[in-house]
Design an enzyme around this catalytic site. Structure first.
Site, PDB file in Angstrom:
ATOM      1  N   ARG A 169       0.632  -0.914   0.061  1.00 29.33           N
ATOM      2  CA  ARG A 169       0.043   0.115   0.275  1.00 29.33           C
ATOM      3  C   ARG A 169       1.116   1.034   0.045  1.00 29.33           C
ATOM      4  O   ARG A 169       2.049   1.421   0.016  1.00 29.33           O
ATOM      5  CB  ARG A 169      -0.652   0.023   1.342  1.00 29.33           C
ATOM      6  CG  ARG A 169      -1.912  -0.953   1.384  1.00 29.33           C
ATOM      7  CD  ARG A 169      -3.210  -0.996   2.292  1.00 29.33           C
ATOM      8  NE  ARG A 169      -3.330  -2.159   2.595  1.00 29.33           N
ATOM      9  CZ  ARG A 169      -3.103  -3.333   3.756  1.00 29.33           C
ATOM     10  NH1 ARG A 169      -2.123  -3.156   4.146  1.00 29.33           N
ATOM     11  NH2 ARG A 169      -4.355  -3.515   3.392  1.00 29.33           N
ATOM     12  N   HIS A 173      -1.803   2.959  -6.244  1.00 27.02           N
ATOM     13  CA  HIS A 173      -2.798   1.721  -5.381  1.00 27.02           C
ATOM     14  C   HIS A 173      -3.031   0.831  -7.387  1.00 27.02           C
ATOM     15  O   HIS A 173      -3.096  -0.328  -6.496  1.00 27.02           O
ATOM     16  CB  HIS A 173      -3.856   2.040  -5.077  1.00 27.02           C
ATOM     17  CG  HIS A 173      -5.055   1.064  -4.366  1.00 27.02           C
ATOM     18  ND1 HIS A 173      -4.227   0.831  -3.599  1.00 27.02           N
ATOM     19  CD2 HIS A 173      -5.700   0.470  -4.221  1.00 27.02           C
ATOM     20  CE1 HIS A 173      -4.566  -0.847  -2.926  1.00 27.02           C
ATOM     21  NE2 HIS A 173      -5.850  -0.322  -3.290  1.00 27.02           N
ATOM     22  N   TYR A 183      -8.697 -10.372  -7.803  1.00 27.65           N
ATOM     23  CA  TYR A 183      -6.935 -10.946  -8.547  1.00 27.65           C
ATOM     24  C   TYR A 183      -7.192 -11.999  -9.140  1.00 27.65           C
ATOM     25  O   TYR A 183      -6.303 -12.367  -9.534  1.00 27.65           O
ATOM     26  CB  TYR A 183      -6.168 -10.379  -7.543  1.00 27.65           C
ATOM     27  CG  TYR A 183      -6.475  -9.101  -6.877  1.00 27.65           C
ATOM     28  CD1 TYR A 183      -5.289  -8.280  -7.233  1.00 27.65           C
ATOM     29  CD2 TYR A 183      -6.030  -8.942  -5.957  1.00 27.65           C
ATOM     30  CE1 TYR A 183      -5.085  -6.575  -6.659  1.00 27.65           C
ATOM     31  CE2 TYR A 183      -5.858  -7.972  -4.946  1.00 27.65           C
ATOM     32  CZ  TYR A 183      -5.374  -6.504  -5.712  1.00 27.65           C
ATOM     33  OH  TYR A 183      -5.693  -5.986  -4.825  1.00 27.65           O
ATOM     34  N   HIS A 218      -4.432  -9.182   3.531  1.00 26.27           N
ATOM     35  CA  HIS A 218      -6.269  -8.759   3.133  1.00 26.27           C
ATOM     36  C   HIS A 218      -6.619  -9.783   4.728  1.00 26.27           C
ATOM     37  O   HIS A 218      -6.451 -10.263   5.308  1.00 26.27           O
ATOM     38  CB  HIS A 218      -6.356  -9.247   2.053  1.00 26.27           C
ATOM     39  CG  HIS A 218      -6.109  -8.312   0.871  1.00 26.27           C
ATOM     40  ND1 HIS A 218      -6.942  -8.530  -0.114  1.00 26.27           N
ATOM     41  CD2 HIS A 218      -6.090  -6.509   0.731  1.00 26.27           C
ATOM     42  CE1 HIS A 218      -6.555  -7.463  -0.847  1.00 26.27           C
ATOM     43  NE2 HIS A 218      -5.959  -6.416  -0.376  1.00 26.27           N
ATOM     44  N   ARG A 276      -0.298  -1.457  -6.861  1.00 31.69           N
ATOM     45  CA  ARG A 276       0.016  -2.992  -5.530  1.00 31.69           C
ATOM     46  C   ARG A 276      -0.901  -3.955  -6.485  1.00 31.69           C
ATOM     47  O   ARG A 276      -0.677  -4.783  -6.690  1.00 31.69           O
ATOM     48  CB  ARG A 276      -1.037  -2.231  -4.903  1.00 31.69           C
ATOM     49  CG  ARG A 276      -1.155  -2.937  -3.831  1.00 31.69           C
ATOM     50  CD  ARG A 276      -1.643  -2.808  -2.500  1.00 31.69           C
ATOM     51  NE  ARG A 276      -2.896  -3.579  -1.871  1.00 31.69           N
ATOM     52  CZ  ARG A 276      -2.553  -3.933  -0.739  1.00 31.69           C
ATOM     53  NH1 ARG A 276      -1.270  -4.464  -0.563  1.00 31.69           N
ATOM     54  NH2 ARG A 276      -3.077  -4.974  -0.291  1.00 31.69           N
ATOM     55  N   LYS A 323      -2.553  -2.530   7.184  1.00 30.43           N
ATOM     56  CA  LYS A 323      -3.538  -1.763   8.325  1.00 30.43           C
ATOM     57  C   LYS A 323      -3.404  -1.974  10.339  1.00 30.43           C
ATOM     58  O   LYS A 323      -3.495  -3.315  10.244  1.00 30.43           O
ATOM     59  CB  LYS A 323      -4.565  -1.757   7.622  1.00 30.43           C
ATOM     60  CG  LYS A 323      -5.012  -1.158   6.648  1.00 30.43           C
ATOM     61  CD  LYS A 323      -6.374  -1.454   5.919  1.00 30.43           C
ATOM     62  CE  LYS A 323      -6.479  -0.280   4.858  1.00 30.43           C
ATOM     63  NZ  LYS A 323      -8.089  -1.149   3.782  1.00 30.43           N
TER      64      LYS A 323
END
Length: 310
Positions: free
Chosen positions: A161, A252, A288, A279, A255, A183
């Protein structure tokens, strides 16, 4: 809506998310906005408009019905024109708050939000660079700047990220591994490819020759940490210089590109990709794994019985 105000119940819940669940600052902001927006909608639907959110107490919570929740979602769709993804996030915010009130705070006996259904999500096809465009971008940046090439190489190889790359410090780089703080301050380790190792070595040889008062891996001309805005501008500059249409492209999207290339060419399994990307939900990673009709046809034709005739 008085977005700069809140109420005791909501703030207690958000404190729980920060201290126990480790939720990120952005997640907290979204949950606060979603809940206060919902309460404001219910308040107005009852022909009231309080100056603050102090009216949100347990009596008010108990008065809310499942119909109020669906009416709010209809308002978000028809009046605010919120996307299915945004409405789904608001549903999660409401569900999790009601769950907290019942199972953690023990303030309500009935969790009506358990019955709240989510709108059907359209299948997302992520925009990313092709393999050929990715190679062009790497070649172009390598002829310009060791720092810029290192940034782009890490994006395209490690699928970070923007915030993760911008916050990288020198001591998060070892001989083989990047230690990433993602995160919710969750740490994950990503093995560096030979291309990443080489680009970092070249950049560190430049960086170490400069006297700076920061541990940041990527620094600006002034010797401070490179800002996320500066990183975005760097990436856009090299995309344009590489002759690639910059419309809709961003850090992004690099990514996205990295994850898609890993899955398509490296045959990385979905669980491994989920871990690399950091994630929480595998559903997020599954964007993806999209295939087009030609891939579906090729998959069917790959069956060893495909050319057998009776």
């Amino acid at each position: 809506m008085q977005s700069n105000k809140s109420c005791k119940l909501v703030e207690q819940y958000l404190a729980y998310l920060v201290t126990i669940k480790g939720r990120s600052k952005n997640t907290i902001l979204e949950y606060r906005l979603d809940l206060l927006q919902f309460f404001h909608f219910v308040d107005l639907s009852r022909s009231q408009e309080h100056m603050d959110f102090q009216y949100v107490n347990i009596e008010f919570i108990d008065s809310i019905t499942l119909g109020d929740m669906y009416a709010f979602l209809a308002y978000c769709r028809d009046i605010l024109h919120s996307s299915p993804g945004t409405r789904t996030r608001k549903i999660v915010s409401i569900r999790q708050f009601w769950k907290y009130l019942k199972t953690k705070a023990h303030l309500i006996n009935n969790n009506i939000a358990e019955e709240l259904e989510t709108p059907k999500q359209p299948k997302r096809i992520v925009r990313c660079l092709t393999l050929e465009e990715s190679v062009r971008l790497l070649i172009e940046s390598s002829s310009s700047s060791a720092r810029d090439n290192c940034i782009i190489t890490i994006f395209l190889n490690c699928a970070l990220r923007l915030s993760e790359l911008g916050s990288l410090n020198v001591d998060q780089v070892t001989s083989d591994i990047l230690s990433i703080i993602g995160k919710g301050n969750k740490e994950r380790k990503i093995f560096m490819t030979p291309a990443v190792k080489q680009s970092i070595t070249k950049w560190l040889s430049v960086r170490n020759s400069i006297t700076v008062n920061t541990n940041a891996l990527f620094i600006s001309r002034n010797g401070g940490r490179l800002t996320t805005r500066a990183i975005q501008n760097i990436v856009k500059k090299h995309i344009v210089a590489a002759g690639i249409n910059p419309e809709g492209l961003s850090t992004h999207k690099l990514r996205h590109t990295s994850a898609t290339l890993m899955y398509k060419y490296g045959h990385v399994d979905i669980r491994s990709l989920q871990q690399i990307l950091g994630h929480e939900s595998i559903a997020t990673t599954e964007i993806y794994t999209h295939v087009d009709e030609r891939q579906l046809q090729a998959a069917v034709n790959s069956n060893p019985l495909a050319m057998m005739f009776s």
